[in-house]
Design an enzyme around this catalytic site. Structure first.
Site, PDB file in Angstrom:
ATOM      1  N   PHE A   1      -1.734  -8.364   4.403  1.00 27.79           N
ATOM      2  CA  PHE A   1      -0.393  -7.854   4.657  1.00 27.79           C
ATOM      3  C   PHE A   1      -0.148  -6.512   3.950  1.00 27.79           C
ATOM      4  O   PHE A   1       0.957  -6.251   3.472  1.00 27.79           O
ATOM      5  CB  PHE A   1       0.667  -8.880   4.243  1.00 27.79           C
ATOM      6  N   CYS A   2      -1.195  -5.686   3.884  1.00 21.78           N
ATOM      7  CA  CYS A   2      -1.115  -4.364   3.256  1.00 21.78           C
ATOM      8  C   CYS A   2      -0.694  -4.451   1.791  1.00 21.78           C
ATOM      9  O   CYS A   2      -0.060  -3.535   1.258  1.00 21.78           O
ATOM     10  CB  CYS A   2      -0.156  -3.439   4.017  1.00 21.78           C
ATOM     11  N   ASN A   3      -1.036  -5.573   1.144  1.00 21.67           N
ATOM     12  CA  ASN A   3      -0.689  -5.781  -0.263  1.00 21.67           C
ATOM     13  C   ASN A   3      -1.951  -6.197  -1.009  1.00 21.67           C
ATOM     14  O   ASN A   3      -2.129  -7.373  -1.341  1.00 21.67           O
ATOM     15  CB  ASN A   3       0.387  -6.857  -0.382  1.00 21.67           C
TER      16      ASN A   3
ATOM     17  N   ASN B   1       0.815  -1.217   0.000  1.00 21.32           N
ATOM     18  CA  ASN B   1       0.000   0.000   0.000  1.00 21.32           C
ATOM     19  C   ASN B   1       0.849   1.268   0.000  1.00 21.32           C
ATOM     20  O   ASN B   1       0.450   2.294  -0.570  1.00 21.32           O
ATOM     21  CB  ASN B   1      -0.920   0.013   1.222  1.00 21.32           C
TER      22      ASN B   1
END
Length: 724
Positions: free
Chosen positions: A429-431, A137
């Site tokens: 995982f902020c992806n 992100n």
């Protein structure tokens, strides 16, 4: 040594454990990570662990030396400046970057380094920001700067690499282009008269979701405009600059900048050696640095300024120009002790060590089968030699399945792992790009999940039969075979079904719930299970009462968790922070319409009438687990009673909106999770929480075994509150 480890060492012994190094892996764990005890820490992609000897060296350094503010001329300031210069060189050496070609700019983390690139890059309406789907992100956020300046942005999937027949080098890459994003295009149309544009391409050295590594050849491919899009669309003219997000990959396989001329590389030091946190770096090519433009100036970046007229002279040094204020010099002074750890083991040895463990874990998980032959585990990530992602880092990302193919929620795995002394991470995982790509989530799926109230880090792990995230095991230089073995045993014991024999034929069973290898509907039919008791908790985190039957409302059990206690600072109080709440006994008499509360600290029991409005006219909003609730309080006498009962000032609040909400399911027949959630009271996860007798027995056996009872009780407190 067990047979399983002997077999592991026969296959991976040359790579595992640092043979020939200053210490074996067992010596490292025994002397530098004593605090782990029997815990298996498997979240090194989130944050690796600092060595105890590393911290001792840092403490000795800081207590033996005086480091002053480097923006001064004292001896202590000169000492700090020397330390900072040395640290910059160590970072460049780690990436094999020539100090003539690259500069190290310290930042508050990898995210701050990425933000610096985004806000200072020379965007124009002719520019493009292109990024692979497998980006964090913090990289995606750069597109906001690009779009605001009239540039366009889009994601790509790297599909296949075409190699030169004679040299074997990559000649071109085929890619799929996603939707092109634009904003403010007309506004900036006439503002760029340079006749040229600068474009930025971003990719991670290692995907933090799947562990797939991107080849550094991609840098050359982008700069030479060798990407061929499958839809036949042309590439965009201009000068391409390349950014590598090495925050994850740098710990075990840092980009070699002597072999590729990337323009920007970002790293985070706590991902390398655990400490310090809040410190990262942007390694920038000197030519690319000249293109970056700053608007803000500060102490440290300015050579001279005049307060009452528009005059400022900025510093000329690249590092000084971009490091706002006083840099965190004590944290920077700590870097040398972290690099000492990595350099003593060597990066190639760390890479081989972690890779051996990850490969072993993947092989075991892929081989796991339920008795009916179905796979237990679905692993995400590509090893295809046709792409530029043909190697895997020390990350294993996956989801688990039941024998009938249905998914096991990743949050369930994480919670049970924590109870078993295993620390890992679950989710996206902020992806978001990699998550959607590997889980096969369409835009429609993502929109449905968001509409259902799903946000990052929540407990919505399965929506409409599809997982919203994954389980991730990530390894560090101090990970051991025993860590992996503990995790494999945990998965095998908790999630791999076993075949048993019963009067109704062959069955499969897990540790908690027995079920036949038949359809979902039959497995959970009413004839196979019965409800033994119902426990209602009127006031969140206070003791409840049990009944044989209880009415339901649109939000679950009637009046369940409809009240809560709040501190005078607005904090929601729970047993985890206020254990005295467990002593408050509650009971609801529906025939009389009264909630009774008793406390050993109060003489009389408190009575609250259910059907009357709370005793003041002031309504307010509070936030709980990302949801906004309309609540109303009670009079001073009620709040005083509860304050005495728990030994601290507090107020009693009641959820007032549940009886007034109307779900669209009344119109359309089926409502979404979001509509349901809006009518709930104050649950952490769901309106109904079920627990089997076998699970209770299992927990009691754990409590009676030789374990750390205080630790187990703290982990199980929320479960005992609602389940027993």
């Amino acid at each position: 040594m067990g047979a399983a480890k002997e077999e592991f060492l026969r296959e991976f012994g040359r790579d595992y454990g640092y043979p020939g190094g200053p210490k074996t892996i067992d010596e490292i764990r025994a002397t530098e990570f004593k605090r782990l005890g029997g815990m298996a820490y498997l979240d090194h992609a989130g944050a690796t662990l600092y060595s105890e000897l590393q911290m001792e060296s840092i403490f000795k350094d800081l207590t033996a030396n005086i480091y002053g503010n480097p923006h001064s001329q004292s001896d202590s300031s000169f000492a700090t400046s020397d330390i900072v210069r040395s640290a910059r060189q160590q970072v460049l050496d780690y990436l094999k970057a020539s100090p003539k070609d690259y500069k190290c700019i310290f930042s508050s983390g990898a995210t701050a380094a990425l933000k610096l690139v985004g806000e200072a890059f020379p965007w124009s309406h002719q520019s493009s920001f292109v990024y692979t789907m497998e980006n964090h992100n913090s990289v995606l956020g750069i597109r906001e700067y690009a779009l605001e300046q009239g540039a366009q942005a889009y994601a790509v999937n790297i599909e296949e690499a075409e190699h030169d027949t004679f040299t074997g080098n990559v000649a071109s890459v085929r890619a799929t282009k996603h939707q092109i994003l634009t904003r403010n295009e007309a506004k900036f149309l006439d503002k760029d008269h340079t006749g040229s544009a600068y474009n930025l391409f971003a990719f991670p050295s290692e995907c933090n979701f799947s562990g797939s590594k991107f080849s550094l050849e991609l840098v050359k491919i982008v700069k030479e405009d060798l990407i061929r899009y499958s839809d036949g669309s042309p590439s965009f003219k201009g000068c391409w600059k390349v950014l590598i997000d090495a925050a994850k990959g740098c710990a075990t396989d840092p980009p070699d900048l002597s072999k590729c001329n990337a323009d920007f590389v970002v790293i985070s030091f706590y991902k390398l050696f655990g400490y310090p946190t809040g410190l990262g770096a942007l390694i920038v090519h000197t030519d690319a640095a000249k293109l970056l433009k700053r608007t803000y100036f500060s102490g440290g970046t300015v050579a001279a300024s005049i307060a009452d007229i528009n005059y400022v002279k900025r510093r000329e040094g690249i590092e000084e120009l971009f490091e706002d204020g006083t840099i965190p010099f004590l944290s920077i002074a700590s870097l040398c002790h972290g690099f000492k750890v990595l350099n003593s083991l060597t990066i190639p040895a760390i890479s081989r060590h972690t890779s051996s463990l990850a490969t072993y874990l993947r092989d075991i998980l892929v081989a796991l089968r339920h008795p009916n032959g179905t796979s237990v585990c679905t692993i995400y990530g590509s090893r295809s030699s046709k792409t530029l992602c043909n190697e895997m880092g020390p990350v294993v990302s996956f989801n688990l399945r039941q024998p009938d193919g249905s998914w096991v929620g990743h949050r369930e795995v994480e919670k049970l792992a924590s109870l078993s002394g295993i620390q890992l991470r679950t989710g996206c995982f902020c992806n978001p790009g990699a998550c959607a790509k590997y889980l096969g989530l369409s835009h429609s799926d993502l929109a449905t999940n968001i509409a259902a109230g799903h946000v990052c880090w929540d407990d919505c792990d399965i929506i409409n039969g599809k997982p919203t995230g994954a389980v991730r095991v990530s390894l560090g230089y101090m990970s051991t075979y025993e860590d992996i073995k503990k995790f494999i045993d945990f998965v095998s014991t908790s999630f791999v079904s076993t075949r048993t024999h019963a009067s109704d034929g062959s069955q499969f069973c897990g540790r908690s719930i027995h079920f036949a290898d038949i359809g979902f509907e039959n497995r959970y039919s009413a004839s196979r299970f019965h409800l033994k008791s119902i426990t209602v908790y009127p006031i969140k985190s206070c003791a409840g009462f049990s009944m044989d039957r209880w009415p339901l409302s649109s939000g679950g059990l009637l009046h369940d968790r409809e009240w809560l206690l709040q501190s005078l600072t607005g904090e929601t109080l729970t047993q985890k922070k206020v254990p005295e709440m467990s002593l408050l006994r509650t009971y609801i008499d529906l025939s009389q319409g009264i909630l009774y509360i008793e406390s050993p600290r109060c003489k009389g029991r408190l009575q609250i009438t259910l059907n009357s409005s709370p005793c003041n006219d002031k309504r307010e909003q509070i936030s709980w687990h990302g949801q906004i609730y309309q609540v109303q309080g009670y009079n001073k006498e009620v709040d005083t009673w509860f304050s005495t009962a728990i030994g601290r000032p507090c107020t009693l609040l009641r959820h007032m909106s549940s009886s007034h909400c109307v779900s669209s399911c009344e119109r359309d027949g089926i409502g979404t999770c979001r509509e349901s959630r809006s009518r709930l009271n104050f649950p952490n996860e769901a309106q109904f929480l079920l627990i089997s007798e076998e699970s209770v027995s299992d927990l009691n056996n754990r409590l009676n075994s030789n374990v750390d009872l205080a630790s187990l009780n703290s982990k199980c407190g929320d479960l005992k509150l609602r389940g027993f």
